[in-house]
Design a protein around this motif. Structure first.
Motif, PDB file in Angstrom:
ATOM      1  N   VAL B 235      -7.254  -6.491  21.909  1.00 38.83           N
ATOM      2  CA  VAL B 235      -6.991  -7.166  20.647  1.00 38.83           C
ATOM      3  C   VAL B 235      -6.213  -6.234  19.727  1.00 38.83           C
ATOM      4  O   VAL B 235      -6.558  -5.055  19.605  1.00 38.83           O
ATOM      5  N   ILE B 236      -5.154  -6.743  19.121  1.00 42.39           N
ATOM      6  CA  ILE B 236      -4.471  -5.972  18.081  1.00 42.39           C
ATOM      7  C   ILE B 236      -4.680  -6.698  16.756  1.00 42.39           C
ATOM      8  O   ILE B 236      -4.444  -7.904  16.653  1.00 42.39           O
ATOM      9  N   ILE B 237      -5.152  -5.953  15.769  1.00 46.34           N
ATOM     10  CA  ILE B 237      -5.351  -6.522  14.442  1.00 46.34           C
ATOM     11  C   ILE B 237      -4.305  -5.909  13.519  1.00 46.34           C
ATOM     12  O   ILE B 237      -4.205  -4.681  13.439  1.00 46.34           O
ATOM     13  N   ASN B 238      -3.543  -6.742  12.874  1.00 45.90           N
ATOM     14  CA  ASN B 238      -2.579  -6.229  11.906  1.00 45.90           C
ATOM     15  C   ASN B 238      -3.174  -6.392  10.517  1.00 45.90           C
ATOM     16  O   ASN B 238      -3.462  -7.498  10.083  1.00 45.90           O
ATOM     17  N   GLY B 239      -3.363  -5.288   9.838  1.00 45.81           N
ATOM     18  CA  GLY B 239      -3.931  -5.355   8.494  1.00 45.81           C
ATOM     19  C   GLY B 239      -5.361  -4.828   8.473  1.00 45.81           C
ATOM     20  O   GLY B 239      -6.249  -5.398   9.075  1.00 45.81           O
ATOM     21  N   GLY B 240      -5.570  -3.739   7.796  1.00 45.78           N
ATOM     22  CA  GLY B 240      -6.897  -3.109   7.762  1.00 45.78           C
ATOM     23  C   GLY B 240      -7.611  -3.365   6.457  1.00 45.78           C
ATOM     24  O   GLY B 240      -8.314  -2.501   5.956  1.00 45.78           O
ATOM     25  N   GLY B 241      -7.424  -4.543   5.899  1.00 46.34           N
ATOM     26  CA  GLY B 241      -8.169  -4.890   4.689  1.00 46.34           C
ATOM     27  C   GLY B 241      -9.620  -5.162   5.036  1.00 46.34           C
ATOM     28  O   GLY B 241     -10.078  -4.831   6.127  1.00 46.34           O
ATOM     29  N   ASN B 242     -10.330  -5.783   4.111  1.00 50.81           N
ATOM     30  CA  ASN B 242     -11.742  -6.056   4.366  1.00 50.81           C
ATOM     31  C   ASN B 242     -11.949  -6.950   5.578  1.00 50.81           C
ATOM     32  O   ASN B 242     -12.844  -6.726   6.384  1.00 50.81           O
ATOM     33  N   ILE B 243     -11.080  -7.963   5.729  1.00 51.21           N
ATOM     34  CA  ILE B 243     -11.231  -8.873   6.861  1.00 51.21           C
ATOM     35  C   ILE B 243     -10.942  -8.134   8.165  1.00 51.21           C
ATOM     36  O   ILE B 243     -11.732  -8.166   9.101  1.00 51.21           O
ATOM     37  N   GLY B 244      -9.798  -7.435   8.195  1.00 56.62           N
ATOM     38  CA  GLY B 244      -9.406  -6.712   9.402  1.00 56.62           C
ATOM     39  C   GLY B 244     -10.472  -5.729   9.831  1.00 56.62           C
ATOM     40  O   GLY B 244     -10.823  -5.632  11.013  1.00 56.62           O
ATOM     41  N   LEU B 245     -11.002  -5.001   8.863  1.00 55.61           N
ATOM     42  CA  LEU B 245     -12.017  -3.995   9.166  1.00 55.61           C
ATOM     43  C   LEU B 245     -13.270  -4.638   9.736  1.00 55.61           C
ATOM     44  O   LEU B 245     -13.823  -4.191  10.739  1.00 55.61           O
ATOM     45  N   ARG B 246     -13.684  -5.729   9.103  1.00 55.53           N
ATOM     46  CA  ARG B 246     -14.897  -6.419   9.564  1.00 55.53           C
ATOM     47  C   ARG B 246     -14.696  -6.959  10.990  1.00 55.53           C
ATOM     48  O   ARG B 246     -15.570  -6.821  11.838  1.00 55.53           O
ATOM     49  N   VAL B 247     -13.526  -7.558  11.244  1.00 57.41           N
ATOM     50  CA  VAL B 247     -13.252  -8.077  12.583  1.00 57.41           C
ATOM     51  C   VAL B 247     -13.280  -6.927  13.596  1.00 57.41           C
ATOM     52  O   VAL B 247     -13.911  -7.023  14.648  1.00 57.41           O
ATOM     53  N   ALA B 248     -12.626  -5.827  13.231  1.00 54.27           N
ATOM     54  CA  ALA B 248     -12.573  -4.681  14.144  1.00 54.27           C
ATOM     55  C   ALA B 248     -13.971  -4.160  14.444  1.00 54.27           C
ATOM     56  O   ALA B 248     -14.315  -3.877  15.591  1.00 54.27           O
ATOM     57  N   GLU B 249     -14.794  -4.074  13.409  1.00 50.89           N
ATOM     58  CA  GLU B 249     -16.164  -3.577  13.598  1.00 50.89           C
ATOM     59  C   GLU B 249     -16.944  -4.451  14.575  1.00 50.89           C
ATOM     60  O   GLU B 249     -17.614  -3.958  15.483  1.00 50.89           O
ATOM     61  N   GLN B 250     -16.840  -5.779  14.359  1.00 50.62           N
ATOM     62  CA  GLN B 250     -17.605  -6.702  15.192  1.00 50.62           C
ATOM     63  C   GLN B 250     -17.123  -6.664  16.638  1.00 50.62           C
ATOM     64  O   GLN B 250     -17.930  -6.653  17.560  1.00 50.62           O
ATOM     65  N   LEU B 251     -15.795  -6.638  16.810  1.00 49.20           N
ATOM     66  CA  LEU B 251     -15.247  -6.647  18.168  1.00 49.20           C
ATOM     67  C   LEU B 251     -15.585  -5.348  18.882  1.00 49.20           C
ATOM     68  O   LEU B 251     -15.853  -5.322  20.083  1.00 49.20           O
TER      69      LEU B 251
END
Lengths: 482, 452
Positions: B235-251
């Motif tokens: 998975v590549i997430i573009n954008g490390g805002g609150n949403i991006g960070l939360r998604v990254a943490e969960q994944l």
């Protein structure tokens, strides 16, 4: 520089040591040995100097960081002088250089000795020799902080300058309380060890001496052939265990003992896990290689390698086996362990496990950056971030450690004509281990080295104990400018 | 039912738009006069120009008999204080929108209740959890909870693995497992309908199931989705805002291979400190060369959740051009949702406002309706209804009452047990039923279940 305050504080430290000197003095008096007068004279001299210094008025301004470094460094060098007096006056060690070497080797918990026949020494001298290690183990300045009420000097920076590791941990809000707590934990373990060794067959005198030098990871023994002289597997295993305990951060012991006996305090600590992993890998690989090559009794082999690995990694320096007879692989592992040392905040010397662990992690991150050029990755320990300046500090420290090692080897090699001995003695002194390689190996001692070499090694020991920077900062012109 | 909404921002606006059709008494409070005028003109809601945390105001107006208070202004602190004041004034239920502060868990000696908050809604969490769910359970298009979370409504996309393709509802009901789930809605080519007995399930359909939460795994297996998602996805997430960070943490927790791209250097360090295994990369997410060096063509999911809509659209389009099959794009303007769904290779667009508004709608209750759910882009609604003894249907068998064709009872809760209703099922007083209906049939259907 606040010379007045520094001298006053030095006077206090000398005073404490002179009072502690009274213990072997009394012991000499009771056991009616010839060295009673020597101890009395040593006490008188150090007490007199201390009284003179203590009456110096304090400077008005507070101690700055550089004053703390100066105080700690001079404190240790001064302790070496107080400590060598009984050896010198009793005639046990006729040369002053040798006496100082033996004394500073004690305080820095190195355990390198110039004595060839330990068993012929008077018991009071042996007790004093072990006591210097015990005092030096947890730190003379930390001891002074713990026992002198309202010693309002330096505070955290003094503590930081003496406690080994990249960052000193304050366990309690007041630094004096932290010092007391650390000494208390140290005392508990020492008492337990005394009892264990006593019931395992040592005399009380031997048990006390060996407990002092085990918990401080010092390595002085009362027998010529070190712990091997007791021919007791039980004693060897007990000492192995307590050497490993002494090589663990005392903050962990404190939290375990005083904050609810939770084993999680230990298992959670990543430095401890790394340290134990290194011990296990070293023991198994060395034992396996020796067994494949030479065979022999497995139980003895495991006991000897465990004891030696623990003794070298925790920079204690007790000996049961002559590791110079081991395969070169084993010797190299030991040399690496000598450089690495135990955990931060323990009584062990060396570069410290945590620094090695962090450098390994840092190297991993740097390698990963080769594949992902835009990678941002921080080095973490147990989920907390290690700041980049701390990392830079550690890298700098390791570089300095190597630099000091190289310069010392150069200086030592002026008098010593053997590469292995020159390198081995410097590594063993700088890491506060004791036995090195070559002619200063586990079965030999440092007596035959030249006096210039002995002074260099003595300073290496102080540098190793104070983690170099505290010592080296005194060589900067900035430190001395008004 | 009387609802007070504090804050007529984007969420408030969208929420009111949804609710205004439902004949509710809505009062909106905001400090922006223009927005209020627009609201009252377009949707006929009562508006009030005031500062909600003016305590004088709250205690003297409206609130003592309000059923629901929604604090959804842009400021967390304002919302929290407003909820506290509203609760003091006697509002039955309060919902607080909180974006920055993590208030999900109750701490020692502290509970949300003590702040007067009954429910916290965090748009960041909603969006992030939705994205994570989409990745971890790819066939599930949508899921919703009813009856305190005991009952799930899950939309499964019918892919080649599904055993249900080519079967009619009647066939499926005859295979012995029909007591465990109910097919509530079938969505085909973006048109939803309530299925009849003869309808056949086709490839590509989204089928909504109603079932008990404990049967989740059974249903997955029954559908034929067993082996999927065993392999970890890239998975590549573009954008490390609150949403991006939360998604990254969960994944990351779910052992997926995550790379997260963030343009801002100091923010990159900040997220690198929080994340464990995920690779944090510092560059612009539209930089194709750098995306290539991070193997974008081998990526399973590309998610763009930066603050900038155009950045999200651009990078998602770039990613799908590079062969990424599944791209998820965060958009702010709800209008873009439909354009993206139909006309671009971007597989999914998510709007935090719509998610939030849709989530909030379920709290709006009628007298006997305790939960309400309106399916996205469709006329289908799902209602949770309490049957009391005045209801017309009580005591009757289902095939005795002439329900309209497009009305269906999904599940019946009797006491603590659940049953999937059949024609011969009796309805009793005290039952809680889930009714699936077409909006046009609403009032006619409710006549059977609610005594007005």
């Amino acid at each position: 520089m606040q010379f007045k305050t520094i001298f006053k504080a030095l006077g206090m430290i000398t005073g404490i040591l002179s009072i502690i000197l009274l213990i072997p003095t009394c012991y000499a008096f009771i056991s009616e040995t010839s060295d009673f007068m020597a101890f009395l004279v040593s006490f008188a001299i150090s007490f007199f100097i201390s009284t003179v210094l203590v009456f110096i008025p304090k400077s008005k301004s507070n101690l700055k960081a550089r004053d703390s470094y100066a105080l700690v460094t001079f404190g240790w060098i001064a302790a070496g002088f107080v400590g060598c007096l009984p050896y010198y006056f009793s005639g046990c060690i006729p040369s002053f250089t040798d006496a100082y070497f033996e004394s500073i080797s004690g305080f820095t918990t190195t355990g390198a000795s110039i004595l060839t026949d330990i068993e012929s020494m008077p018991p009071a001298i042996l007790l004093w020799r072990s006591a210097t290690q015990w005092l030096g183990g947890m730190g003379i300045i930390v001891f002074a902080l713990a026992v002198i009420p309202h010693l309002n000097i330096g505070g955290m920076s003094i503590f930081q300058a003496e406690v080994p590791g990249p960052t000193a941990e304050k366990l309690t809000p007041r630094i004096q309380d932290t010092a007391k707590v650390l000494w208390f934990v140290y005392l508990i373990f020492t008492v337990i060890l005394v009892i264990l060794l006593w019931i395992s067959g040592m005399t009380l005198f031997e048990a006390i001496n060996h407990s002092f030098t085990t918990m401080s990871t010092g390595g002085f023994s009362t027998s010529n052939s070190s712990v091997a002289g007791f021919h007791s597997p039980l004693i060897e295993w007990i000492i192995t265990l307590f050497m490993i305990i002494a090589g663990v951060n005392f903050a962990l012991h404190y939290r375990f003992l005083f904050q609810g006996w939770k084993i999680g305090e230990y298992t959670r600590d990543s430095e401890l896990r790394f340290y134990l992993l290194v011990i296990v890998i070293s023991i198994t690989t060395i034992a396996a290689i020796i067994w494949i090559r030479e065979g022999g009794n497995i139980a003895t082999l495991i006991r000897d390698t465990s004891f030696t690995v623990a003794s070298i990694l925790t920079t204690t320096g007790f000996g049961t086996a002559d590791y110079e007879l081991w395969p070169v692989y084993g010797q190299f592992i030991l040399m690496f362990l000598m450089i690495m040392g135990g955990c931060a905040g323990s009584t062990a010397g060396g570069i410290k496990s945590i620094r090695f662990m962090l450098v390994l992690k840092y190297m991993y991150v740097e390698t990963l950056k080769m594949i992902h050029p835009n990678l941002i990755r921080t080095v973490k320990i147990q989920d907390s971030v290690v700041e980049r300046n701390v990392l830079a500090n550690i890298l700098g420290f390791i570089y300095l450690y190597t630099a000091v090692m190289i310069v010392s080897v150069l200086l030592v090699s002026i008098e010593t004509n053997d590469m292995i001995t020159a390198l081995g003695s410097v590594i063993a002194s700088l890491g506060n281990i004791g036995p090195g390689f070559g002619t200063v190996g586990p079965t030999e001692n440092y007596a035959h080295l030249g006096s210039f070499t002995k002074w260099i090694l003595s300073m290496d020991m102080v540098m190793g104990r104070l983690e170099i920077l505290t010592f080296l900062v005194l060589f900067l012109p900035h430190t001395w400018k008004k | 039912m009387k609802i007070v909404i504090a804050g007529a921002g984007e969420v408030g606006f969208h929420l009111i738009e949804n609710l205004s059709k439902n004949n509710l008494n809505i009062i909106t409070i905001d400090t922006n006069k223009k927005v209020l005028t627009k609201l009252s003109q377009n949707y006929g809601v009562t508006t009030d120009h005031a500062n909600i945390i003016d305590s004088q105001y709250l205690t003297t107006n409206y609130l003592d008999d309000a059923d629901l208070f929604l604090a959804i202004t842009n400021s967390d602190e304002t919302n929290m204080i407003a909820c506290k004041l509203a609760a003091e004034a006697g509002v039955k239920r309060t919902i607080c929108r909180i974006r920055q502060i993590d208030l999900k868990s109750d701490y020692k000696g502290f509970s949300l209740k003590s702040l007067g908050i009954d429910w916290v809604i965090n748009p960041v969490l909603l969006v992030a959890d939705e994205i994570v769910r989409l990745i971890l359970t790819p066939n599930i298009v949508d899921t919703h909870e009813f009856l305190n979370g005991e009952i799930l409504l899950t939309g499964y996309r019918m892919t080649e693995h599904s055993r249900f393709i080519g079967k009619s509802i009647r066939e499926l009901e005859g295979d012995g497992k029909e007591d465990l789930f109910q097919i509530a809605v079938i969505q085909r080519n973006n048109i939803s309908h309530i299925p009849q007995k003869n309808d056949i399930i086709k490839y590509g359909d989204i089928v909504y199931f109603i079932y008990q939460k404990k049967d989740f795994t059974f249903l997955r297996k029954h559908l034929g989705y067993v082996q999927i998602s065993a392999k970890s996805k890239k998975v590549i997430i573009n954008g490390g805002g609150n949403i991006g960070l939360r998604v990254a943490e969960q994944l990351e927790k779910a052992n997926q291979k995550v790379k997260i791209i963030e343009k801002d250097l100091s923010r990159s360090y900040r997220i690198a400190e929080t994340l464990q295994k995920a690779l944090v990369l510092n560059f612009d997410g539209t930089d194709l060369k750098k995306l290539h060096s991070e193997d974008i063509e081998k990526t399973d999911y590309f998610i763009s959740v930066t603050d900038s809509e155009s950045q999200n659209l651009t990078s998602c389009l770039l990613a799908s051009k590079q062969g990424v099959e599944r791209t998820i794009c965060l958009v702010q303007q709800p209008e873009l949702l439909q354009i993206i769904d139909q006309n671009t290779p971007i597989s999914l667009a998510i709007s935090p406002r719509i998610l939030t508004a849709r989530y909030l709608v379920q709290f709006i209750q009628g007298t006997n309706i305790s939960s309400y759910f309106s399916m996205l882009n469709s006329q289908i609604e799902i209602l949770e209804i309490h049957l009391d003894n005045r209801a017309k249907c009580v005591g009757c068998r289902l095939n005795e009452i002439n329900l309209p064709e497009n009305v269906m009872i999904g599940i019946v809760k009797r006491g603590n047990s659940y049953l999937i209703p059949k024609g011969s099922t009796h309805l009793e007083r005290g039952d809680v039923i889930l009714v699936i209906l077409h909006r046009f049939d609403r009032s006619e259907a409710l006549g059977f279940f609610i005594n007005r």
